[in-house]
Design a protein around this motif. Structure first.
Motif, PDB file in Angstrom:
ATOM      1  N   ASN A 158       0.836  -1.193   0.000  1.00 53.76           N
ATOM      2  CA  ASN A 158       0.000   0.000   0.000  1.00 53.76           C
ATOM      3  C   ASN A 158       0.872   1.244   0.000  1.00 53.76           C
ATOM      4  OD1 ASN A 158      -2.317  -1.501   0.096  1.00 53.76           O
ATOM      5  ND2 ASN A 158      -2.652  -1.219   2.272  1.00 53.76           N
ATOM      6  N   LYS A 159       0.329   2.307  -0.546  1.00 56.69           N
ATOM      7  CA  LYS A 159       0.995   3.603  -0.553  1.00 56.69           C
ATOM      8  C   LYS A 159       1.168   4.091   0.884  1.00 56.69           C
ATOM      9  CE  LYS A 159      -0.101   8.286  -1.841  1.00 56.69           C
ATOM     10  NZ  LYS A 159      -1.171   9.137  -2.319  1.00 56.69           N
ATOM     11  N   ILE A 214       1.427   7.072   3.634  1.00 54.77           N
ATOM     12  CA  ILE A 214       0.894   8.408   3.865  1.00 54.77           C
ATOM     13  C   ILE A 214       1.646   8.987   5.055  1.00 54.77           C
ATOM     14  CG2 ILE A 214      -1.159   9.726   4.524  1.00 54.77           C
ATOM     15  CD1 ILE A 214      -2.813   7.337   3.378  1.00 54.77           C
ATOM     16  N   ASN A 231      -9.908  13.933   3.134  1.00 46.23           N
ATOM     17  CA  ASN A 231      -9.400  13.047   2.086  1.00 46.23           C
ATOM     18  C   ASN A 231      -8.228  12.204   2.574  1.00 46.23           C
ATOM     19  OD1 ASN A 231      -7.792  15.460   2.114  1.00 46.23           O
ATOM     20  ND2 ASN A 231      -7.020  14.961   0.076  1.00 46.23           N
ATOM     21  N   ASN A 275      -8.116   7.967   2.999  1.00 43.61           N
ATOM     22  CA  ASN A 275      -7.059   7.128   2.429  1.00 43.61           C
ATOM     23  C   ASN A 275      -6.375   6.248   3.465  1.00 43.61           C
ATOM     24  OD1 ASN A 275      -7.318   7.903  -0.278  1.00 43.61           O
ATOM     25  ND2 ASN A 275      -6.113   9.733   0.066  1.00 43.61           N
ATOM     26  N   GLU A 289      -1.625   3.122   3.497  1.00 37.65           N
ATOM     27  CA  GLU A 289      -2.992   3.371   3.069  1.00 37.65           C
ATOM     28  C   GLU A 289      -3.879   2.216   3.557  1.00 37.65           C
ATOM     29  OE1 GLU A 289      -3.268   3.100  -1.294  1.00 37.65           O
ATOM     30  OE2 GLU A 289      -4.036   5.139  -1.155  1.00 37.65           O
ATOM     31  N   ASN A 290      -5.089   2.519   3.980  1.00 38.18           N
ATOM     32  CA  ASN A 290      -6.070   1.520   4.430  1.00 38.18           C
ATOM     33  C   ASN A 290      -5.581   0.662   5.596  1.00 38.18           C
ATOM     34  OD1 ASN A 290      -7.887   2.233   2.280  1.00 38.18           O
ATOM     35  ND2 ASN A 290      -6.588   1.039   0.914  1.00 38.18           N
TER      36      ASN A 290
END
Length: 151
Positions: free
Chosen positions: A4-5, A7, A42, A46, A111-112
């Motif tokens: 995952n990306k 953040i 936002n 994410n 992410e998530n």
């Protein structure tokens, strides 16, 4: 394996030490201290995932109702939206490493990765299909590393 990306979160924050009187030692519930800070909707969307009681016996949130998302989204897209309510999240302990200093909370998270404990409809309503792309800063109360059964 697809990762995952990541953040990066950096925000002014208040650490809340919520320990009952007569706690047995300084370490009691130290893991359950939490942090209050502001974060754009936002970014929150994410970093979180939702787990309802209908999805799993470990589910946290009530059954999701898309109509509620739509109603809140209409309010968000209105002329004067406001949300003083707190979104409560549980962030996995692995992301809590040298993360709080001098009133600044800073950490990276996949992410998530965080679970929403409270506020699923308010947060999901910020999806563009409901909110018409409006973003707001929201109050977040973040715990790190709660076991799902604790929640």
């Amino acid at each position: 394996m697809v990762r995952n990306k990541m953040i990066t979160i950096e925000a002014d924050a208040i650490k809340i030490k919520q320990r009952p009187l007569g706690s047995p030692g300084k370490e009691f519930q130290k893991e359950n201290d939490f942090f209050i800070f502001s974060l754009k909707s936002n970014i929150q969307l994410n970093m979180v995932k939702f787990l309802s009681r209908n999805d799993s016996s470990l589910g946290i949130q009530r059954k999701h109702k898309e109509e509620r998302d739509r109603q809140i989204g209409n309010f968000i897209a209105s002329e004067h939206p406001f949300f003083p309510n707190t979104i409560i999240v549980n962030i996995p302990l692995e992301f809590r490493d040298n993360f709080y200093k001098n009133g600044i909370l800073k950490f990276e998270i996949n992410e998530n990765s965080a679970y929403v404990i409270d506020g699923q409809h308010r947060l999901k309503a910020f999806a563009s299909k409901y909110s018409q792309g409006v973003e707001l800063s929201m109050v977040v109360a973040a715990y790190f590393g709660l076991e799902l059964p604790t929640i």
